[in-house]
Design a protein around this motif. Structure first.
Motif, short mmCIF file in Angstrom:
data_model
loop_
_atom_site.label_atom_id
_atom_site.label_comp_id
_atom_site.label_asym_id
_atom_site.label_seq_id
_atom_site.Cartn_x
_atom_site.Cartn_y
_atom_site.Cartn_z
N ALA A 88 -6.03 21.54 4.27
CA ALA A 88 -5.16 21.82 3.12
C ALA A 88 -5.69 21.20 1.83
CB ALA A 88 -3.75 21.31 3.40
N LEU A 89 -6.61 20.25 1.93
CA LEU A 89 -7.15 19.59 0.74
C LEU A 89 -8.09 20.47 -0.06
CD1 LEU A 89 -7.95 15.98 2.05
CD2 LEU A 89 -6.13 16.64 0.48
N TRP A 90 -8.56 21.58 0.49
CA TRP A 90 -9.58 22.37 -0.19
C TRP A 90 -9.10 22.87 -1.56
CZ3 TRP A 90 -9.57 27.30 -2.09
CH2 TRP A 90 -8.56 28.15 -1.67
N LYS A 91 -7.81 23.20 -1.66
CA LYS A 91 -7.28 23.70 -2.93
C LYS A 91 -7.38 22.63 -4.01
CE LYS A 91 -4.00 27.05 -1.00
NZ LYS A 91 -2.58 27.45 -0.91
N ARG A 92 -7.02 21.39 -3.65
CA ARG A 92 -7.10 20.30 -4.62
C ARG A 92 -8.54 20.05 -5.04
NH1 ARG A 92 -5.91 14.28 -2.86
NH2 ARG A 92 -8.08 13.91 -3.37
N TYR A 93 -9.44 19.99 -4.06
CA TYR A 93 -10.83 19.72 -4.37
C TYR A 93 -11.46 20.86 -5.19
CZ TYR A 93 -11.02 15.60 -1.36
OH TYR A 93 -10.82 14.35 -0.82
N PHE A 94 -11.08 22.09 -4.90
CA PHE A 94 -11.60 23.23 -5.65
C PHE A 94 -11.14 23.17 -7.10
CE2 PHE A 94 -11.27 27.69 -7.11
CZ PHE A 94 -12.61 28.06 -6.98
N SER A 95 -9.85 22.91 -7.30
CA SER A 95 -9.30 22.81 -8.65
C SER A 95 -9.94 21.66 -9.42
CB SER A 95 -7.78 22.62 -8.57
OG SER A 95 -7.24 22.38 -9.85
N GLU A 109 -18.27 13.00 1.06
CA GLU A 109 -17.05 12.62 1.78
C GLU A 109 -15.95 13.65 1.55
OE1 GLU A 109 -14.42 8.70 2.96
OE2 GLU A 109 -15.73 8.59 1.21
N TRP A 110 -15.91 14.29 0.38
CA TRP A 110 -14.92 15.33 0.11
C TRP A 110 -15.02 16.47 1.12
CZ3 TRP A 110 -16.69 20.25 -0.86
CH2 TRP A 110 -18.05 20.37 -1.18
N PHE A 111 -16.25 16.83 1.51
CA PHE A 111 -16.46 17.90 2.48
C PHE A 111 -15.91 17.50 3.84
CE2 PHE A 111 -19.23 20.15 5.58
CZ PHE A 111 -18.83 21.45 5.27
N TRP A 112 -16.15 16.26 4.22
CA TRP A 112 -15.62 15.75 5.50
C TRP A 112 -14.10 15.75 5.48
CZ3 TRP A 112 -17.62 14.26 10.20
CH2 TRP A 112 -16.77 13.52 11.03
N ARG A 113 -13.52 15.34 4.32
CA ARG A 113 -12.06 15.30 4.22
C ARG A 113 -11.46 16.70 4.38
NH1 ARG A 113 -9.44 11.33 1.37
NH2 ARG A 113 -7.56 12.43 2.07
N ILE A 114 -12.15 17.71 3.86
CA ILE A 114 -11.65 19.08 4.02
C ILE A 114 -11.70 19.50 5.49
CG2 ILE A 114 -12.15 21.51 3.51
CD1 ILE A 114 -12.97 20.65 0.71
N LEU A 115 -12.78 19.10 6.19
CA LEU A 115 -12.87 19.42 7.62
C LEU A 115 -11.73 18.75 8.39
CD1 LEU A 115 -16.72 19.06 8.26
CD2 LEU A 115 -15.40 21.17 7.95
N ILE A 139 0.85 -1.19 0.00
CA ILE A 139 0.00 0.00 0.00
C ILE A 139 0.89 1.24 0.00
CG2 ILE A 139 -1.72 1.31 1.29
CD1 ILE A 139 -2.79 -1.34 2.36
N VAL A 140 0.74 2.06 -1.04
CA VAL A 140 1.58 3.24 -1.23
C VAL A 140 0.78 4.48 -0.87
CG1 VAL A 140 2.95 4.54 -2.92
CG2 VAL A 140 2.81 2.04 -3.08
N ALA A 141 1.43 5.44 -0.19
CA ALA A 141 0.76 6.68 0.23
C ALA A 141 1.72 7.84 0.05
CB ALA A 141 0.31 6.57 1.69
N LEU A 142 1.80 8.34 -1.20
CA LEU A 142 2.74 9.42 -1.51
C LEU A 142 2.06 10.63 -2.15
CD1 LEU A 142 5.61 7.30 -3.15
CD2 LEU A 142 5.56 8.19 -0.81
N GLY A 143 0.75 10.64 -2.23
CA GLY A 143 0.05 11.63 -3.05
C GLY A 143 -0.22 11.00 -4.39
N ALA A 144 -1.41 11.21 -4.94
CA ALA A 144 -1.89 10.44 -6.09
C ALA A 144 -0.90 10.41 -7.26
CB ALA A 144 -3.24 10.96 -6.55
N LYS A 145 -0.52 11.58 -7.78
CA LYS A 145 0.36 11.60 -8.94
C LYS A 145 1.73 10.99 -8.63
CE LYS A 145 -1.35 15.49 -11.69
NZ LYS A 145 -0.95 16.76 -12.35
N LYS A 146 2.30 11.39 -7.53
CA LYS A 146 3.63 10.91 -7.16
C LYS A 146 3.60 9.42 -6.88
CE LYS A 146 7.53 12.57 -4.41
NZ LYS A 146 7.92 13.53 -3.36
N GLY A 147 2.55 8.97 -6.19
CA GLY A 147 2.44 7.55 -5.86
C GLY A 147 2.30 6.69 -7.09
N GLN A 148 1.44 7.11 -8.03
CA GLN A 148 1.28 6.36 -9.27
C GLN A 148 2.57 6.33 -10.07
OE1 GLN A 148 -1.97 4.64 -8.64
NE2 GLN A 148 -1.68 4.73 -10.85
#
Length: 318
Positions: free
Chosen positions: A180-187, A170-176, A119-128
């Motif tokens: 810092a995730l709000w920028k990614r979700y907004f984009s 779930e995205w809203f919960w993750r932002i709470l 199980i890899v956890a590096l951030g989506a682009k970097k992990g892939q």
């Protein structure tokens, strides 16, 4: 959304053996486009199901990535439970480059454990990207980037209540939980709106307008020419979900011959997403062998279907 603009990330998704529908917008779009995806399956759902399923011996998991100390906490939580998973180790590579995370010493450290599931956890682009670079060197039979899973197990982030997951919040919960995730979700949200308006809705309207033709059941006719360097496949008839059953074994056989493949669509009045999905599988296996798939004689309607399905990269000449 990353796959829309990042070729390397798109290739990593196509190269995957399993792609699950992790996101309620994917399910809503599938219903709009009459694609049979019955429900959302988040990566964390998959891991929770494996954790709850007490098998003997348990599945041996290894965590690569995450914040310092989080991997150790996740391992402790897993191994204190009588469950279907057993954590055999963890490694926190820090925040270096993919090259710095791909040294022989690091890969050897991972491989010395008898891992069933990495199980890899590096951030989506970097992990892939890390998985794509190192998959041939890693001994684990199953590898996946599941960034939030390590935090869920460690207890550093709580997962959204089930009702929020079901209604797509779930995205809203993750932002709470992680502001810092709000920028990614907004984009991603802005780009998703553009995709919805420019691709999904026009395709959905077209599907309903052309529904009668999509109910055709006559199987596609397949003619093949082959020389020393290339296989040319001529298709005749509608290439849609209900007609392309015979194409699957033909594509499979063509892959074994290790040649470039050209598909002629001159006598194909209409295609759909199922046909394009089959072509992506062919594209994947040819790419892995160093060969290419090309298309010719595509009518304007079918070019639009390539575009609406974000598969225009398959026909750069049009």
């Amino acid at each position: 959304m990353a796959a829309q603009t990042d070729k390397a990330f798109r290739e990593s998704v196509i190269n995957s053996d399993l792609s699950i529908a992790d996101g309620m917008p994917l399910i809503w779009m599938s219903r709009l486009l009459k694609i049979p995806l019955p429900e959302r399956v988040a990566g964390s759902d998959m891991i929770e199901a494996l954790f709850a399923d007490k098998c003997e011996p348990p599945i041996r998991v290894y965590f690569f990535g995450g914040e310092p100390g989080v991997g150790e906490q996740a391992c402790q939580v897993i191994n204190q439970a009588d469950a279907g998973l057993y954590a055999v180790g963890h490694y926190c590579p820090g925040f270096g480059s993919i090259e710095e995370m791909s040294t022989r010493e690091i890969i050897d450290e991972i491989n010395r454990h008898e891992i069933d599931f990495l199980i890899v956890a590096l951030g989506a682009k970097k992990g892939q990207a890390w998985i794509e670079k190192n998959r041939h060197r890693l001994k684990a039979p199953a590898i996946s980037h599941l960034g939030a899973v390590i935090n869920f197990f460690a207890g550093t982030v709580k997962r959204a209540p089930v009702w929020m997951q079901r209604v797509g919040l779930e995205w809203f919960w993750r932002i709470l939980e992680e502001p810092a995730l709000w920028k990614r979700y907004f984009s991603d949200g802005l780009r998703f709106a553009k995709l919805l308006l420019g691709n999904v809705i026009p395709y959905a309207v077209w599907i309903r307008f052309i529904q009668k033709k999509l109910n055709e059941i006559n199987p596609v006719v397949i003619n093949i020419e082959e020389d020393d360097h290339r296989i040319k496949i001529y298709l005749i008839g509608a290439c849609i979900d209900k007609t392309i059953g015979a194409l699957k074994p033909v594509f499979k056989e063509c892959v074994t011959k290790r040649k470039n493949i050209l598909i002629d669509l001159q006598s194909v009045p209409i295609i759909d997403g199922a046909f394009l999905g089959l072509c992506l599988l062919l594209y994947k296996h040819l790419n892995q062998q160093g060969y290419q798939i090309n298309f010719q004689n595509i009518n304007q309607q079918n070019i639009r279907i390539f575009k609406w399905n974000s598969a225009r990269f398959l026909i750069p000449q049009f």
